[in-house]
Design a protein around this motif. Structure first.
Motif, PDB file in Angstrom:
ATOM      1  N   MET A   1       7.735  -5.938  -6.907  1.00 35.35           N
ATOM      2  CA  MET A   1       7.221  -5.818  -7.394  1.00 35.35           C
ATOM      3  C   MET A   1       5.220  -4.666  -8.048  1.00 35.35           C
ATOM      4  SD  MET A   1       5.407  -9.325  -7.440  1.00 35.35           S
ATOM      5  CE  MET A   1       4.507 -10.489  -6.333  1.00 35.35           C
ATOM      6  N   THR A   2       5.414  -4.918  -9.174  1.00 31.39           N
ATOM      7  CA  THR A   2       3.971  -3.107  -8.994  1.00 31.39           C
ATOM      8  C   THR A   2       2.634  -4.196  -9.528  1.00 31.39           C
ATOM      9  OG1 THR A   2       5.452  -1.807  -9.432  1.00 31.39           O
ATOM     10  CG2 THR A   2       2.896  -1.390  -9.613  1.00 31.39           C
ATOM     11  N   TYR A   3       1.671  -4.719  -8.946  1.00 30.15           N
ATOM     12  CA  TYR A   3       0.285  -4.700  -9.191  1.00 30.15           C
ATOM     13  C   TYR A   3      -0.457  -4.600  -8.533  1.00 30.15           C
ATOM     14  CZ  TYR A   3       3.363  -9.057 -10.601  1.00 30.15           C
ATOM     15  OH  TYR A   3       4.203  -9.855 -11.381  1.00 30.15           O
ATOM     16  N   VAL A   4      -1.817  -4.823 -10.163  1.00 28.54           N
ATOM     17  CA  VAL A   4      -2.588  -4.171  -9.452  1.00 28.54           C
ATOM     18  C   VAL A   4      -3.680  -4.802  -8.622  1.00 28.54           C
ATOM     19  CG1 VAL A   4      -5.597  -3.032 -10.402  1.00 28.54           C
ATOM     20  CG2 VAL A   4      -3.345  -3.274 -12.052  1.00 28.54           C
ATOM     21  N   ARG A   5      -4.162  -4.035  -7.197  1.00 34.98           N
ATOM     22  CA  ARG A   5      -4.663  -5.421  -6.426  1.00 34.98           C
ATOM     23  C   ARG A   5      -6.428  -5.229  -6.389  1.00 34.98           C
ATOM     24  NH1 ARG A   5      -1.865  -6.872  -2.185  1.00 34.98           N
ATOM     25  NH2 ARG A   5      -4.578  -7.227  -0.699  1.00 34.98           N
ATOM     26  N   ASN A   6      -6.919  -4.149  -7.139  1.00 34.32           N
ATOM     27  CA  ASN A   6      -8.760  -3.999  -7.596  1.00 34.32           C
ATOM     28  C   ASN A   6      -8.736  -4.354  -8.542  1.00 34.32           C
ATOM     29  OD1 ASN A   6      -9.341  -2.476  -4.844  1.00 34.32           O
ATOM     30  ND2 ASN A   6      -8.792  -1.153  -5.077  1.00 34.32           N
ATOM     31  N   THR A   7      -8.430  -5.715  -8.633  1.00 36.42           N
ATOM     32  CA  THR A   7      -9.140  -6.446  -9.943  1.00 36.42           C
ATOM     33  C   THR A   7      -9.195  -7.972  -9.436  1.00 36.42           C
ATOM     34  OG1 THR A   7      -8.163  -6.802 -12.302  1.00 36.42           O
ATOM     35  CG2 THR A   7      -6.872  -7.017 -10.333  1.00 36.42           C
ATOM     36  N   TRP A   8      -9.501  -9.181 -11.008  1.00 34.58           N
ATOM     37  CA  TRP A   8     -10.116 -10.169 -10.602  1.00 34.58           C
ATOM     38  C   TRP A   8      -8.480 -10.840 -11.154  1.00 34.58           C
ATOM     39  CZ3 TRP A   8     -14.157 -11.183  -7.805  1.00 34.58           C
ATOM     40  CH2 TRP A   8     -15.336 -10.503  -7.671  1.00 34.58           C
ATOM     41  N   TYR A   9      -8.406 -11.979  -9.884  1.00 31.20           N
ATOM     42  CA  TYR A   9      -7.394 -12.896 -10.444  1.00 31.20           C
ATOM     43  C   TYR A   9      -7.681 -13.993 -10.648  1.00 31.20           C
ATOM     44  CZ  TYR A   9      -2.907  -8.917  -9.647  1.00 31.20           C
ATOM     45  OH  TYR A   9      -2.780  -8.921  -9.626  1.00 31.20           O
TER      46      TYR A   9
END
Ligand code: FES
Ligand code: FE2
Length: 344
Positions: A1-9
């Motif tokens: 799975m591809t997810y953005v890491r430099n972001t707020w979850y």
């Protein structure tokens, strides 16, 4: 799975994390402990003691520190190891568990999963949520046995409303047959549409018909603000389906939601329904909540079954239609940002 890491979850509700009560969660497979010290300050650390890797979420808060409950190693809010009981000499300096940047906003705890140096609170999407003085909220959450991406795909393609939500939202096939207007934004997409000559939500075949304008702002990593406003029948035609002048999305209620990938096959879905303060009675709010939660259960049943179907045939591929345009645009943006991160 591809997810953005430099972001707020979104990792939790602010109110879930009481002083002295560490809370464990996972985001993108990473075990995280969130805890509030005696001053109310919030911290998020890797949920793993340096000593024997026991979860720190089982530990106890002591003033402004967190003590592992196993052999008592003591950490501060920056994750620094500050005491090993009975050992005068500390190991080489700089020993610490990983610390995650954390911000509380809209009633949620947002955790930055990527490089800490890049954490920037301005990248938290412009939502409206708990704590806003003009609105009051009902809220809840669901835990999915499915990948987060399947849930965001569902929210980005509302053509399913006509077929899946026959017991809850009860809307006509106009949702499946008309296409929304989509606008790409820097870190998200906006979807807008008119639904003409429909009854209120949950009242298929109602006689009190309206034209309704819907707008959904959908942001990286999977956070949305959806609102709607009803107008007299004929308004959509008179405006040639353009956005109504002075569209204020907030006057008739809205929903703010977040989908957080916990592991490759689990996700947490956070939702709130917002209402102009003091303007909507509790009975109407409760009725809306019942419809929404019935709808959410319909989505969950389908998406978890979809996940099982996917896992049973890993070689099978999706096939897209024109209704998937929002899904395609958003996922393309995710891929693009994820590629940029790898390149950096
Ligand atoms: S595992 Fe934490 S102190 Fe031993
Ligand atoms: Fe749905």
């Amino acid at each position: 799975m591809t997810y953005v890491r430099n972001t707020w979850y979104v990792a939790a509700w602010s109110h879930e994390i009481a002083v002295d009560q560490p809370l464990a969660t996972r985001v993108l497979n990473e075990p995280i402990v969130m805890w509030r010290d005696s001053t109310g300050r919030l911290a998020a650390l890797a949920d793993r003691c340096l000593h024997r890797l026991a979860p720190l979420s089982l530990g106890r808060c002591q003033g402004e520190t967190l003590r592992c409950r196993y052999h008592g190693w003591l950490y501060d809010h920056a994750g620094r190891l500050i005491e090993i009981p009975g050992q005068a000499q500390m190991p080489a300096s700089g020993l610490q568990v990983r610390v995650y940047p954390v911000v509380e906003r809209y009633g949620w705890v947002w955790v930055w999963i990527g490089e800490p140096a890049r954490a920037n609170a301005e990248l938290i999407p412009p939502l409206v949520g708990i704590g806003h003085p003009d609105y009051e909220f009902d809220y809840g959450q669901l835990d999915y046995a499915a990948e987060a991406r399947l849930i965001t795909d569902n929210l980005l393609d509302l053509s399913h409303v006509s077929f899946l939500h026959t017991e809850s939202f009860r809307m006509s096939e106009i949702w499946a047959r008309a296409r929304p207007k989509l606008t790409e934004q820097e870190r998200g997409i906006r979807s807008e549409r008119w639904v003409r000559n429909e009854g209120p939500m949950g009242e298929l075949n109602a006689t009190n018909r309206v034209d309704t304008y819907f707008r959904c702002d959908f942001f990286i990593p999977g956070v949305l603000l959806m609102s709607a406003r009803a107008y007299p029948v004929g308004t959509a035609a008179a405006l040639s389906d353009a956005q109504p002048p002075q569209f204020s999305s907030m006057e008739e209620g809205f929903t703010t939601q977040a989908v957080t990938p916990m592991t490759d096959r689990t996700a947490r879905y956070f939702y709130m329904m917002g209402w102009p303060r003091g303007r909507v009675d509790q009975a109407s709010r409760d009725a809306t909540r019942v419809i929404y939660e019935k709808g959410f259960a319909e989505d969950q049943r389908m998406i978890e079954a979809q996940q099982r179907s996917i896992d049973a045939s890993p070689a099978a591929r999706f096939m897209s239609s024109s209704a998937d345009q929002g899904v395609v645009l958003f996922n393309r943006l995710v891929e693009k940002l994820a590629r940029q991160e790898l390149a950096q």
